[in-house]
Design a protein around this motif. Structure first.
Motif, PDB file in Angstrom:
ATOM      1  N   UNK A   9       0.838  -1.207   0.000  1.00  0.00           N
ATOM      2  CA  UNK A   9       0.000   0.000   0.000  1.00  0.00           C
ATOM      3  C   UNK A   9       0.868   1.249   0.000  1.00  0.00           C
ATOM      4  N   UNK A  10       1.898   1.268   0.829  1.00  0.00           N
ATOM      5  CA  UNK A  10       2.818   2.411   0.865  1.00  0.00           C
ATOM      6  C   UNK A  10       3.508   2.564  -0.485  1.00  0.00           C
ATOM      7  N   UNK A  11       3.944   1.465  -1.049  1.00  0.00           N
ATOM      8  CA  UNK A  11       4.613   1.501  -2.355  1.00  0.00           C
ATOM      9  C   UNK A  11       3.693   2.068  -3.432  1.00  0.00           C
ATOM     10  N   UNK A  16       1.918   6.645  -6.927  1.00  0.00           N
ATOM     11  CA  UNK A  16       0.885   7.584  -7.382  1.00  0.00           C
ATOM     12  C   UNK A  16       1.268   9.033  -7.103  1.00  0.00           C
ATOM     13  N   UNK A  17       1.756   9.293  -5.913  1.00  0.00           N
ATOM     14  CA  UNK A  17       2.070  10.669  -5.513  1.00  0.00           C
ATOM     15  C   UNK A  17       3.247  11.241  -6.279  1.00  0.00           C
ATOM     16  N   UNK A  22       9.287   7.564  -7.139  1.00  0.00           N
ATOM     17  CA  UNK A  22       9.712   7.157  -5.793  1.00  0.00           C
ATOM     18  C   UNK A  22       9.957   5.650  -5.776  1.00  0.00           C
ATOM     19  N   UNK A  23      10.823   5.210  -4.845  1.00  0.00           N
ATOM     20  CA  UNK A  23      11.099   3.784  -4.715  1.00  0.00           C
ATOM     21  C   UNK A  23      11.041   3.370  -3.256  1.00  0.00           C
ATOM     22  N   UNK A  24      10.579   2.171  -3.032  1.00  0.00           N
ATOM     23  CA  UNK A  24      10.553   1.554  -1.708  1.00  0.00           C
ATOM     24  C   UNK A  24      11.284   0.222  -1.854  1.00  0.00           C
ATOM     25  N   UNK A  47      -3.169  17.852  -5.293  1.00  0.00           N
ATOM     26  CA  UNK A  47      -4.557  17.501  -5.501  1.00  0.00           C
ATOM     27  C   UNK A  47      -4.808  16.009  -5.591  1.00  0.00           C
ATOM     28  N   UNK A  48      -3.809  15.210  -5.241  1.00  0.00           N
ATOM     29  CA  UNK A  48      -3.949  13.761  -5.332  1.00  0.00           C
ATOM     30  C   UNK A  48      -4.305  13.209  -3.964  1.00  0.00           C
ATOM     31  N   UNK A  49      -5.359  12.424  -3.912  1.00  0.00           N
ATOM     32  CA  UNK A  49      -5.740  11.761  -2.671  1.00  0.00           C
ATOM     33  C   UNK A  49      -5.399  10.295  -2.811  1.00  0.00           C
ATOM     34  N   UNK A  50      -4.511   9.823  -1.926  1.00  0.00           N
ATOM     35  CA  UNK A  50      -4.118   8.417  -2.041  1.00  0.00           C
ATOM     36  C   UNK A  50      -4.645   7.641  -0.861  1.00  0.00           C
TER      37      UNK A  50
END
Length: 50
Positions: A9-11, A16-17, A22-24, A47-50
């Motif tokens: 979920x974090x990844x 998306x953001x 970004x990398x995990x 404006x992005x809701x994740x």
């Protein structure tokens, strides 16, 4: 809901953001686990809701 569902979920939210920038990463050595989050210098999308 366990740890196995939290990290994906974090990844996904980071992807998306930061439009995939970004990398995990996870690594394990000597019974220790390291989580590394790499973020681009640019700010996350607005404006992005994740």
């Amino acid at each position: 809901m366990g740890w196995d569902s939290g990290l994906p979920t974090v990844e996904r939210r980071l992807a998306l953001a930061y439009a995939g920038g970004a990398r995990l990463t996870l690594s394990s050595e000597n019974a220790r686990t390291r989580v590394t989050v790499t973020l681009p210098r640019a700010s996350p999308l607005t404006g992005l809701t994740t």
